[in-house]
Design a protein around this motif. Structure first.
Motif, PDB file in Angstrom:
ATOM      1  N   TYR A   1       1.157  -0.940   0.411  1.00 29.00           N
ATOM      2  CA  TYR A   1      -0.361  -0.665  -0.162  1.00 29.00           C
ATOM      3  C   TYR A   1       0.805   0.997   0.038  1.00 29.00           C
ATOM      4  O   TYR A   1       0.483   2.158  -1.487  1.00 29.00           O
ATOM      5  CB  TYR A   1      -0.959   0.341   1.292  1.00 29.00           C
ATOM      6  CG  TYR A   1      -1.861   0.750   1.342  1.00 29.00           C
ATOM      7  CD1 TYR A   1      -1.443   2.060   1.361  1.00 29.00           C
ATOM      8  CD2 TYR A   1      -3.829   0.952   1.012  1.00 29.00           C
ATOM      9  CE1 TYR A   1      -2.990   3.735   1.190  1.00 29.00           C
ATOM     10  CE2 TYR A   1      -4.634   1.989   1.021  1.00 29.00           C
ATOM     11  CZ  TYR A   1      -3.968   2.913   1.222  1.00 29.00           C
ATOM     12  OH  TYR A   1      -4.328   4.243   1.285  1.00 29.00           O
TER      13      TYR A   1
ATOM     14  N   VAL B   1      -6.541   6.049  -4.397  1.00 29.98           N
ATOM     15  CA  VAL B   1      -5.940   7.370  -4.317  1.00 29.98           C
ATOM     16  C   VAL B   1      -5.307   7.791  -5.271  1.00 29.98           C
ATOM     17  O   VAL B   1      -4.499   8.522  -5.847  1.00 29.98           O
ATOM     18  CB  VAL B   1      -4.884   6.514  -3.194  1.00 29.98           C
ATOM     19  CG1 VAL B   1      -3.388   7.520  -2.738  1.00 29.98           C
ATOM     20  CG2 VAL B   1      -5.306   6.130  -1.981  1.00 29.98           C
ATOM     21  N   ARG B   2      -4.318   6.869  -6.579  1.00 29.07           N
ATOM     22  CA  ARG B   2      -3.595   6.566  -7.476  1.00 29.07           C
ATOM     23  C   ARG B   2      -4.505   6.189  -8.787  1.00 29.07           C
ATOM     24  O   ARG B   2      -4.297   4.574  -8.201  1.00 29.07           O
ATOM     25  CB  ARG B   2      -2.163   7.176  -7.719  1.00 29.07           C
ATOM     26  CG  ARG B   2      -1.510   5.698  -7.498  1.00 29.07           C
ATOM     27  CD  ARG B   2      -0.056   5.846  -6.855  1.00 29.07           C
ATOM     28  NE  ARG B   2       0.220   6.023  -8.587  1.00 29.07           N
ATOM     29  CZ  ARG B   2       1.176   5.138  -8.951  1.00 29.07           C
ATOM     30  NH1 ARG B   2       1.944   4.174  -7.805  1.00 29.07           N
ATOM     31  NH2 ARG B   2       2.124   5.090  -9.723  1.00 29.07           N
TER      32      ARG B   2
ATOM     33  N   THR C   1       1.321   4.395  -2.901  1.00 23.68           N
ATOM     34  CA  THR C   1       0.035   5.465  -2.779  1.00 23.68           C
ATOM     35  C   THR C   1       1.229   6.823  -1.806  1.00 23.68           C
ATOM     36  O   THR C   1       0.964   7.869  -1.564  1.00 23.68           O
ATOM     37  CB  THR C   1      -0.443   4.938  -1.877  1.00 23.68           C
ATOM     38  OG1 THR C   1      -0.797   5.122  -0.568  1.00 23.68           O
ATOM     39  CG2 THR C   1      -1.566   3.971  -2.707  1.00 23.68           C
TER      40      THR C   1
ATOM     41  N   PRO D   1      -5.791   1.600  -3.077  1.00 19.55           N
ATOM     42  CA  PRO D   1      -4.964   2.440  -3.624  1.00 19.55           C
ATOM     43  C   PRO D   1      -5.367   2.843  -5.212  1.00 19.55           C
ATOM     44  O   PRO D   1      -4.817   4.127  -5.333  1.00 19.55           O
ATOM     45  CB  PRO D   1      -3.871   0.885  -3.587  1.00 19.55           C
ATOM     46  CG  PRO D   1      -4.147  -0.208  -2.864  1.00 19.55           C
ATOM     47  CD  PRO D   1      -5.100   0.122  -2.394  1.00 19.55           C
TER      48      PRO D   1
ATOM     49  N   ASP E   1      -4.370  -4.348  -6.013  1.00 17.17           N
ATOM     50  CA  ASP E   1      -4.897  -3.804  -5.507  1.00 17.17           C
ATOM     51  C   ASP E   1      -6.182  -4.416  -4.286  1.00 17.17           C
ATOM     52  O   ASP E   1      -6.213  -4.348  -3.172  1.00 17.17           O
ATOM     53  CB  ASP E   1      -6.325  -2.647  -6.033  1.00 17.17           C
ATOM     54  CG  ASP E   1      -7.535  -2.329  -5.493  1.00 17.17           C
ATOM     55  OD1 ASP E   1      -6.487  -0.645  -4.258  1.00 17.17           O
ATOM     56  OD2 ASP E   1      -8.385  -2.261  -4.647  1.00 17.17           O
TER      57      ASP E   1
END
Length: 518
Positions: free
Chosen positions: A191, A234-235, A195, A231, A243
């Motif tokens: 993670y 987030v991006r 991230t 994740p 993921d």
């Protein structure tokens, strides 16, 4: 800060210096280990030195604590246990000595940087994050095979040498950890690698690479109920299979697989670039062939992440059919991976725009808002709350009461200017102590830094709160997520209403404020 620079040979003509207590450069421990350079102090109070083994003439790292005796027992026991396990992804432990006045562990010196430092320059792509996770899981499998626990897996103890070797350092054995918690920490490593955020907020960062004081790794983005953002939220560019695997590993409600099973799964995903089963130019790399047995994670009873080989190949083939492009750099754009950010044709023939990439937004200006002050003595150091250094920040003075600053003020806060309007995802505030009450407000006006100007801002912004306030918060990180996705924001106000108790009164410090958005 991790180990940097090259080791050096000792001058054999220099006589050993034998002292006790605080170490000094040039001192020789146990008539063998010369201290060359003080690197840092970890969060447990241990000193990390670069040294030289004057007998074998090789660089070493010396982790020292004084006094020794009972206070150093855990450190020495962990070192002795770690020395029994030899693995290419574990830092070698050479010696552990207790001199009563001080104790120290001598281990392998690694020229390179920690995962924490590496990711500070930007998140890793999926392939590299998988490679790091595989190395850590493999090291843990070797430790667990002996019945032991590492107990200190986090981005500060995962080190990457200049030649690309990934090693795990600084085991500890205080009885509070288990093999399951080690495996969950691998999910945290994945993670964090993808991230730049740490999902295990309840796990303190310890060990010789943890850094100084309050320089904690930023907590992951969470919703109002504390739920962890995946994740891929987030991006962009994070494959769905990775993921899912990461989220299941960090989910405390799901039993983790054994470390050797996880290592086998990650090894299957982390194959050499010349692997013949999938074009190496793509970000998804698998070693499996059609007809193999199901994934060992699937056999172990995992849920959605326990993909069989056939499922993994299906993902790979879909990626090839749509034309997987190279996952370039550590910060891929929204089109870098079709799994994470597809561009599909709408009924009218137009492409659906990709979701914007969530990133840390630059804070253009910050100011302390103190409308009820008499001397404006507490409005200094606002720039320290967004300088990237969590060792420094802004702090209130000490008050005699908690609520309303000892009934002296309505409160105090930090006003933030993003420089332009942005879509904001979350705001994270790192504090020095637990027990504070605060809220996040927003508005559209700026005003001069004065009592009257501060009062004008507070009056205007109090009508617009973001999410729910924190009351007597039991942590040192506050994360506000209640932003309207259809709105743009420029001015924000972190407003403190109640102070936690400290020695001699009530006060709080704001170490760092991070704004995420697009």
């Amino acid at each position: 800060m991790t180990q940097v620079g090259e080791g050096q040979d000792a001058d054999e003509t220099t006589p050993p210096l034998m002292t006790f207590g605080a170490p000094t450069a040039g001192e020789v421990l146990a008539e063998r280990y010369e201290l060359v350079e003080h690197i840092n102090n970890d969060s447990a109070g241990r000193l990390v030195w670069r040294g030289v083994d004057v007998v074998l003439r090789r660089p070493v790292a010396v982790v020292l604590r004084y006094p020794g005796g009972d206070s150093a027992t855990e450190m020495l026991q962990a070192a002795v246990a770690a020395s029994r396990v030899i693995h290419p992804n574990l830092v070698g432990v050479y010696d552990a000595i207790d001199e009563a006045d001080r104790a120290y562990v001598v281990r392998e010196w690694v020229d390179g940087q920690s995962l924490r430092e590496l990711v500070s320059d930007g998140p890793l792509d999926a392939a590299r994050a998988t490679a790091v996770g595989n190395a850590v899981a493999s090291a843990l499998a070797a430790v667990h095979a002996t019945g032991m626990v590492h107990g200190n897996v986090h981005p500060g103890t995962v080190m990457i040498s200049d030649d690309g070797r990934v090693v795990l350092a600084d085991a500890r054995t205080d009885g509070a950890d288990s093999q399951d918690s080690d495996v969950r920490a691998v999910g945290g490593i994945l993670y964090f690698g993808m991230t730049g955020y740490w999902p295990h907020a309840e796990v303190p960062l310890r060990g010789a690479q943890a850094g100084h004081g309050r320089a904690a790794i930023p907590d992951a983005v969470r919703d109002a109920d504390g739920g962890l953002a995946a994740p891929r939220q987030v991006r962009a560019g994070v494959p769905a299979y990775l993921d899912d695997l990461t989220m299941d590993l960090v989910d405390a409600t799901i039993a983790p697989p054994p470390s050797d099973v996880l290592a086998a799964e990650l090894a299957r995903l982390d194959v050499p670039a010349e692997d013949e089963y999938l074009d190496s130019s793509g970000p998804l790399r698998f070693a499996a062939e059609t007809g193999e047995e199901p994934s060992p994670l699937a056999a172990a009873g995992g849920r959605k992440v326990a993909l069989g080989v056939a499922g993994l190949l299906a993902v790979a083939l879909v990626g090839l059919l749509v034309g997987i492009t190279t996952l370039g750099g550590d910060d891929p754009g929204p089109q870098a991976n079709p799994v994470a950010a597809p561009s599909s044709a709408a009924p009218g023939g137009e492409d659906t725009p990709a979701a914007p990439v969530v990133r840390n937004l630059k804070i253009a200006d910050a100011r302390i808002i103190d409308p009820d002050s008499r001397d404006r003595a507490e409005v200094r150091d606002a720039d320290k709350v967004h300088d990237g250094d969590q060792d420094e920040g802004w702090s209130t003075q000490t008050y005699r009461g908690a609520g309303n600053f000892g009934n002296y003020k309505r409160g105090m806060g930090v006003w933030i200017d993003l420089g332009a309007e942005h879509t904001v995802k979350s705001v994270q505030v790192n504090l020095t102590d637990r027990g504070a009450s605060a809220e996040l407000l927003h508005g559209t006006i700026d005003a001069p830094s004065s009592n009257a100007g501060d009062d004008q801002i507070l009056t205007a912004y109090q009508k617009s709160r973001i999410g729910q306030p924190f009351e007597d918060h039991d942590g040192t990180t506050m994360t506000f997520n209640g932003f309207d996705a259809d709105k743009k924001y420029r001015y924000l106000l972190f407003w403190l209403t109640e102070l936690p108790p400290t020695d001699g009164g009530f006060k709080i410090g704001v170490q760092e404020i991070t704004v995420q958005g697009s």
